[in-house]
Write an enzyme that holds these catalytic residues in place. Structure first.
Site, PDB file in Angstrom:
ATOM      1  N   LYS A 107       0.848  -1.210   0.000  1.00  0.00           N
ATOM      2  CA  LYS A 107       0.000   0.000   0.000  1.00  0.00           C
ATOM      3  C   LYS A 107       0.874   1.247   0.000  1.00  0.00           C
ATOM      4  CE  LYS A 107      -3.789  -2.187   2.412  1.00  0.00           C
ATOM      5  NZ  LYS A 107      -4.303  -2.616   3.699  1.00  0.00           N
ATOM      6  N   GLN A 132      -4.940  -1.383   9.541  1.00  0.00           N
ATOM      7  CA  GLN A 132      -4.907  -2.748   9.014  1.00  0.00           C
ATOM      8  C   GLN A 132      -5.500  -3.744  10.007  1.00  0.00           C
ATOM      9  OE1 GLN A 132      -3.940  -3.519   5.905  1.00  0.00           O
ATOM     10  NE2 GLN A 132      -4.243  -5.707   6.159  1.00  0.00           N
ATOM     11  N   ASP A 149     -11.543   2.837   3.979  1.00  0.00           N
ATOM     12  CA  ASP A 149     -11.967   1.430   3.988  1.00  0.00           C
ATOM     13  C   ASP A 149     -13.483   1.311   3.877  1.00  0.00           C
ATOM     14  OD1 ASP A 149      -9.987  -0.567   4.132  1.00  0.00           O
ATOM     15  OD2 ASP A 149      -9.588  -0.146   6.241  1.00  0.00           O
TER      16      ASP A 149
HETATM   17  N1  GUN Z   1      -7.377  -6.739   6.244  1.00  0.00           N
HETATM   18  C1  GUN Z   1      -7.757  -7.491   5.190  1.00  0.00           C
HETATM   19  N2  GUN Z   1      -8.414  -6.744   4.274  1.00  0.00           N
HETATM   20  C2  GUN Z   1      -8.460  -5.489   4.768  1.00  0.00           C
HETATM   21  C3  GUN Z   1      -9.002  -4.272   4.288  1.00  0.00           C
HETATM   22  O1  GUN Z   1      -9.594  -4.170   3.187  1.00  0.00           O
HETATM   23  N3  GUN Z   1      -8.829  -3.184   5.099  1.00  0.00           N
HETATM   24  C4  GUN Z   1      -8.193  -3.260   6.302  1.00  0.00           C
HETATM   25  N4  GUN Z   1      -8.091  -2.145   7.016  1.00  0.00           N
HETATM   26  N5  GUN Z   1      -7.675  -4.379   6.766  1.00  0.00           N
HETATM   27  C5  GUN Z   1      -7.812  -5.487   6.002  1.00  0.00           C
END
Ligand code: GUN
Length: 296
Positions: free
Chosen positions: A55, A99, A122
């Site tokens: 990311k 995350q 998100d």
């Molecule tokens: N962990 C797995 N997928 C995601 C996601 O799309 N966003 C976040 N914040 N954590 C994750």
């Protein structure tokens, strides 16, 4: 013949990231605004470390500021909430992502509730969940948004199609169902406890697999010609001793013989998630600064 049945998520994601990069440069030139994304990682979960590293790398490649933080595995909930508050108040941060999963001492709902909804790239905050459920926009979760983009690119208008979503998570299954409903599909949400799941799947013109069980959905569960979107990322032992490989929730080799179109794993939905995160960050930055949101 099977080659054109594959939906190339990697190529679509590259194209989307190129458009985000172009619009980011334009907004920087015209408005002096650089979108900023803060990805917060707590602890040292190896899969999460890989995701967050990717990311951060792709955020910088798109011309945005990457303002993430890494916190120790024993960080308290209060300290994480303080970090979120600091990022909420920082005008250089337009998108915040914490995350998941989080260590056991932290309640993920308390953290999601604390994120400023306008910065919630998100789309997990209750306000954004509610806006999506009522068809009023807001921030849309990245993985379902990526699936919808792939579907529309392959099928065009989705009106009237039967969509079956297998999986009911807050991250994928539920928001995916809302997006398909918004696109005028007839939507069924199925899950691991659904009675006669194969029969339910056989009704689907669009089948979304998001159960998190390796190769659970078999070829003969798929209606001939259906479009199959496989969200699963499961690590299984490879043929070579000691090695592993990634597979989806769909038994791809069988399914490709029945489907009209299908996403592979890897190279399908996976690359779309970060591309959509960058798209959401750009959208969030524009909204927070009263700039027209580009149509991407
Ligand atoms: N962990 C797995 N997928 C995601 C996601 O799309 N966003 C976040 N914040 N954590 C994750």
């Amino acid at each position: 013949m099977n080659a054109d049945r594959r939906i190339d998520g990697r190529a679509f994601a590259e194209n989307l990231r190129a458009r985000v990069t172009e619009e980011t440069a334009r907004i920087k030139a015209e408005h002096g605004l650089t979108p900023g994304l803060a990805a917060v990682l707590v602890g040292e979960d190896p899969a999460s470390q890989v995701y967050v590293r990717n990311k951060n790398k792709q955020t910088i490649e798109a011309g945005m500021n990457s303002l993430g933080e890494t916190l120790a595995v024993d960080t308290s909930e209060a300290d994480l909430l303080a970090t979120v508050e600091k990022l909420n108040a920082d005008p250089a941060v337009h998108g915040i992502l914490v995350q998941l999963p989080l260590p056991d001492q932290i309640n993920p709902n308390a953290v999601i509730d604390a994120i400023e909804p306008a910065k919630d790239v998100d789309g997990f905050h209750l306000r954004n969940v509610g806006l999506l459920a009522t068809g009023r926009g807001g921030m849309v979760p990245c993985t379902p948004l990526g699936c919808e983009m792939l579907l529309k690119e392959r099928l065009g208008d989705l009106t009237g199609l039967n969509a079956v979503v297998v999986g009911r998570s807050n991250i994928v299954g539920k928001p995916m169902a809302q997006l398909l409903l918004g696109a005028n599909c007839t939507v069924t949400i199925a899950h691991s406890r659904t009675a006669d799941l194969p029969a339910v799947c056989r009704e689907a013109d669009i089948l979304i697999a998001a159960v998190g069980r390796a190769q659970m959905i078999k070829g003969d569960w798929i209606k001939p010609g259906a479009t199959v979107i496989d969200v699963g990322i499961n690590r299984v032992p490879a043929e070579e001793e000691g090695k592993t490989r990634l597979v989806g929730d769909v038994a791809f080799d069988e399914a490709v013989e029945h489907a009209g179109a299908i996403t592979p794993v890897p190279g399908g939905v996976g690359p779309m998630t970060i591309a959509c995160l960058l798209r959401n960050t750009l959208v969030a930055a524009c909204r927070q600064n009263n700039i027209d949101v580009p149509d991407i």
